[in-house]
Write a protein that holds these residues in place. Sequence first.
Motif, PDB file in Angstrom:
ATOM      1  N   LYS A  45      52.216  -7.831 102.054  1.00  0.00           N
ATOM      2  CA  LYS A  45      51.738  -6.741 101.222  1.00  0.00           C
ATOM      3  C   LYS A  45      50.978  -5.737 102.080  1.00  0.00           C
ATOM      4  N   LYS A  46      51.029  -4.467 101.692  1.00  0.00           N
ATOM      5  CA  LYS A  46      50.373  -3.422 102.495  1.00  0.00           C
ATOM      6  C   LYS A  46      48.859  -3.618 102.550  1.00  0.00           C
ATOM      7  N   ASN A  47      48.249  -3.713 101.389  1.00  0.00           N
ATOM      8  CA  ASN A  47      46.793  -3.797 101.350  1.00  0.00           C
ATOM      9  C   ASN A  47      46.316  -5.249 101.343  1.00  0.00           C
ATOM     10  N   LEU A  48      46.141  -5.808 102.532  1.00  0.00           N
ATOM     11  CA  LEU A  48      45.744  -7.218 102.612  1.00  0.00           C
ATOM     12  C   LEU A  48      44.276  -7.413 102.246  1.00  0.00           C
ATOM     13  N   GLY A  49      43.502  -6.331 102.302  1.00  0.00           N
ATOM     14  CA  GLY A  49      42.101  -6.411 101.880  1.00  0.00           C
ATOM     15  C   GLY A  49      41.994  -6.917 100.457  1.00  0.00           C
ATOM     16  N   GLU A  50      42.892  -6.452  99.602  1.00  0.00           N
ATOM     17  CA  GLU A  50      42.895  -6.906  98.199  1.00  0.00           C
ATOM     18  C   GLU A  50      43.175  -8.395  98.112  1.00  0.00           C
ATOM     19  N   VAL A  51      44.079  -8.860  98.970  1.00  0.00           N
ATOM     20  CA  VAL A  51      44.424 -10.284  98.966  1.00  0.00           C
ATOM     21  C   VAL A  51      43.220 -11.110  99.417  1.00  0.00           C
ATOM     22  N   ARG A  52      42.550 -10.608 100.456  1.00  0.00           N
ATOM     23  CA  ARG A  52      41.418 -11.362 101.023  1.00  0.00           C
ATOM     24  C   ARG A  52      40.284 -11.543 100.021  1.00  0.00           C
ATOM     25  N   ARG A  53      40.188 -10.650  99.057  1.00  0.00           N
ATOM     26  CA  ARG A  53      39.117 -10.787  98.073  1.00  0.00           C
ATOM     27  C   ARG A  53      39.282 -12.029  97.211  1.00  0.00           C
ATOM     28  N   HIS A  54      40.498 -12.586  97.204  1.00  0.00           N
ATOM     29  CA  HIS A  54      40.734 -13.743  96.334  1.00  0.00           C
ATOM     30  C   HIS A  54      40.215 -15.041  96.930  1.00  0.00           C
ATOM     31  N   PHE A  55      40.105 -15.108  98.258  1.00  0.00           N
ATOM     32  CA  PHE A  55      39.768 -16.411  98.838  1.00  0.00           C
ATOM     33  C   PHE A  55      38.590 -16.343  99.795  1.00  0.00           C
ATOM     34  N   GLY A  56      38.003 -17.524 100.009  1.00  0.00           N
ATOM     35  CA  GLY A  56      36.996 -17.686 101.053  1.00  0.00           C
ATOM     36  C   GLY A  56      37.403 -18.872 101.900  1.00  0.00           C
ATOM     37  N   LEU A  57      36.890 -18.923 103.127  1.00  0.00           N
ATOM     38  CA  LEU A  57      37.234 -20.037 104.014  1.00  0.00           C
ATOM     39  C   LEU A  57      35.969 -20.543 104.688  1.00  0.00           C
ATOM     40  N   VAL A  58      35.785 -21.848 104.634  1.00  0.00           N
ATOM     41  CA  VAL A  58      34.666 -22.484 105.332  1.00  0.00           C
ATOM     42  C   VAL A  58      35.245 -23.205 106.539  1.00  0.00           C
ATOM     43  N   PHE A  59      34.761 -22.811 107.717  1.00  0.00           N
ATOM     44  CA  PHE A  59      35.321 -23.339 108.970  1.00  0.00           C
ATOM     45  C   PHE A  59      34.648 -24.651 109.347  1.00  0.00           C
ATOM     46  N   GLN A  60      35.363 -25.404 110.168  1.00  0.00           N
ATOM     47  CA  GLN A  60      34.810 -26.647 110.689  1.00  0.00           C
ATOM     48  C   GLN A  60      33.526 -26.383 111.481  1.00  0.00           C
ATOM     49  N   ASN A  61      33.554 -25.343 112.322  1.00  0.00           N
ATOM     50  CA  ASN A  61      32.357 -25.073 113.143  1.00  0.00           C
ATOM     51  C   ASN A  61      31.588 -23.844 112.670  1.00  0.00           C
ATOM     52  N   PHE A  62      31.573 -23.643 111.380  1.00  0.00           N
ATOM     53  CA  PHE A  62      30.700 -22.690 110.679  1.00  0.00           C
ATOM     54  C   PHE A  62      31.018 -21.219 110.957  1.00  0.00           C
ATOM     55  N   ASN A  63      31.040 -20.843 112.251  1.00  0.00           N
ATOM     56  CA  ASN A  63      31.245 -19.434 112.613  1.00  0.00           C
ATOM     57  C   ASN A  63      30.289 -18.491 111.899  1.00  0.00           C
ATOM     58  N   LEU A  64      29.029 -18.904 111.802  1.00  0.00           N
ATOM     59  CA  LEU A  64      28.017 -17.969 111.299  1.00  0.00           C
ATOM     60  C   LEU A  64      27.805 -16.888 112.355  1.00  0.00           C
ATOM     61  N   PHE A  65      27.277 -15.741 111.930  1.00  0.00           N
ATOM     62  CA  PHE A  65      27.000 -14.665 112.877  1.00  0.00           C
ATOM     63  C   PHE A  65      25.606 -14.893 113.469  1.00  0.00           C
ATOM     64  N   PRO A  66      25.535 -15.207 114.756  1.00  0.00           N
ATOM     65  CA  PRO A  66      24.262 -15.666 115.330  1.00  0.00           C
ATOM     66  C   PRO A  66      23.175 -14.599 115.366  1.00  0.00           C
ATOM     67  N   HIS A  67      23.574 -13.321 115.346  1.00  0.00           N
ATOM     68  CA  HIS A  67      22.585 -12.241 115.458  1.00  0.00           C
ATOM     69  C   HIS A  67      22.073 -11.798 114.095  1.00  0.00           C
ATOM     70  N   TYR A  68      22.579 -12.411 113.024  1.00  0.00           N
ATOM     71  CA  TYR A  68      22.103 -12.092 111.679  1.00  0.00           C
ATOM     72  C   TYR A  68      21.273 -13.253 111.136  1.00  0.00           C
ATOM     73  N   THR A  69      20.257 -12.917 110.358  1.00  0.00           N
ATOM     74  CA  THR A  69      19.515 -13.976 109.672  1.00  0.00           C
ATOM     75  C   THR A  69      20.438 -14.627 108.654  1.00  0.00           C
ATOM     76  N   VAL A  70      19.987 -15.748 108.134  1.00  0.00           N
ATOM     77  CA  VAL A  70      20.740 -16.438 107.095  1.00  0.00           C
ATOM     78  C   VAL A  70      21.040 -15.471 105.946  1.00  0.00           C
ATOM     79  N   LEU A  71      20.012 -14.744 105.503  1.00  0.00           N
ATOM     80  CA  LEU A  71      20.194 -13.844 104.372  1.00  0.00           C
ATOM     81  C   LEU A  71      21.224 -12.753 104.693  1.00  0.00           C
ATOM     82  N   LYS A  72      21.114 -12.199 105.895  1.00  0.00           N
ATOM     83  CA  LYS A  72      22.043 -11.129 106.283  1.00  0.00           C
ATOM     84  C   LYS A  72      23.473 -11.671 106.448  1.00  0.00           C
ATOM     85  N   ASN A  73      23.604 -12.897 106.969  1.00  0.00           N
ATOM     86  CA  ASN A  73      24.914 -13.532 107.044  1.00  0.00           C
ATOM     87  C   ASN A  73      25.575 -13.541 105.671  1.00  0.00           C
ATOM     88  N   VAL A  74      24.747 -13.826 104.658  1.00  0.00           N
ATOM     89  CA  VAL A  74      25.274 -13.977 103.302  1.00  0.00           C
ATOM     90  C   VAL A  74      25.514 -12.623 102.632  1.00  0.00           C
TER      91      VAL A  74
END
Lengths: 250, 233
Positions: free
Chosen positions: A78-107
């Motif tokens: 599909k052309k607009n994959l952004g719309e598709v991405r809104r349907h799902f979330g993914l939790v990774f095995q090794n978290f992949n949090l953004f280290p330079h953001y606080t917990v709140l900002k990550n969220v």
Amino acid sequence: MSILSMEHIQKSFGDNHVIKDISLTVDQGEVVSIIGPSGSGKSTLLRCATLLETIGGGTLSYLDEKAAWEENGKVIYKKNLGEVRRHFGLVFQNFNLFPHYTVLKNVTDAPVSVLKRDREEVKAEALALLEKMGLADKADAYPDQLSGGQKQRVSIVRALAMKPDILFFDEPTSALDPELTGEVLKVIKQLAEEKMTMVVVTHEMSFARAVSDRVIFIDGGRIVEQGKPEELFGDTQHERTRQFLQNYKQ
Amino acid sequence: MTTSAFVPMLLATAKMTIPNMLLALAEAFGVTLYIFGFTLLGALPLGMLVYFGKKSRIAPIRWFVNGYISIMRGTPLMLQLIVVYFAPHLVFGVTMARNWRNLAVLIAFIINYAAYFAEIYRSGFESIPVGQYEAAQVLGYSKAQTFFKIILPQMIKRVLPPVTNEIITLVKDTSLSSAIAVTEMFTLAKKIANSPGSPGMITLFAAGIFYYVFNYLVAFVMRRIEKKLDYFE
Ligand SMILES: Nc1ncnc2c1ncn2[C@@H]1O[C@H](COP(=O)(O)OP(=O)(O)O)[C@@H](O)[C@H]1O
Ligand SMILES: [Mg+2]
């Protein structure tokens, strides 16, 4: 209506045919566990579903709307994959949090800068979610100040803050010390009770048994067997599944 | 760049006492700072551009950039200074104004240091785990958002130590400008040391102290910046 529908999905890496015709439908509120030996294609399947890998064949749909399909033997996205991405979330095995953001900002960052939602409203929701996950006092911490279990709970909150229709987990406790897996599994269980639609790749058999509506056993890029947990674990049909489950019996 | 009339006058009058020598060095250090400052101002951003060129989807751009980086790293900066200075005349037959050397020195330093910075940036970007890109992609961040919000801040933190090394090398490399007769501090120090009636070797020693103190300051400032970014791993 199904939340996720994968039909005849194929995926190869060069000559390595990793996913050989997998079809999988997940309904609203359903919790599906995927089990199987290492290298059987579980991660690849989730990565195809979450658009991190392109499929080599088949159809991928969310809420009955096609995201990828075949036309004249070629896979079209599909052309607009952004719309598709809104349907799902993914939790990774090794978290992949953004280290330079606080917990709140990550969220809060993605809901604000991707979904363009109101910052204050997002923040209030995020704090409520963190509170619920027992992370209220960690809002201003940075990821490297957290334990593995806390990191994984934050990454679950980060995914939930996008209000996905379905949440995928790829071995969410495999990177954790055994004593920390419990707190993460508890959170996933809580989400299951709230009827969050989820697909969880896991090696935690007792968890899969307790939480899932359906368990799928994958081997060699195919679904070998699937059913209610009591069927798959209690009344195993296939020899291959039995062999695999044997490894998890003490 | 030439310093004011003060320095030639001092050199001519042979009354090169130690205080006069220090004054002359201090003034010529202005030229060193000029080369240093503008080189950083030009090379730090240009290095990013070069990095993008290296990553370009267009093969000829990649070839060009790789060739350029390899030449910059594989030949002496002093030679590059001379080539840039004489290129307009040798290649195009154009006679440049006397003060062309002041621009030529900057061009040579900037293109040389941009090549090194590009390589540092590359290793910085490559050290970012692919999971950071994937997490951003799944959350729906655009390519630009992912680059500026997620990847770049982490990359900057990782490249600070090698960039600091490069900056300190730059302070010392400014002395190579003498190759095209740009009188920065070290060139002047040599001239003074060699002139009759001057304080002699002490002049070179004094020049060393100038470099040392300045590099000490540079290291101090860079450490402060690193500390500022210490809040995350
Ligand atoms: N990006 C990739 N490139 C090449 N081969 C891959 C890639 N990702 C996975 N594979 C291969 O696909 C197979 C299945 O891997 P994976 O989906 O990670 O299995 P699982 O998650 O069940 O352990 C393995 O043989 C693996 O080597
Ligand atoms: Mg896996």
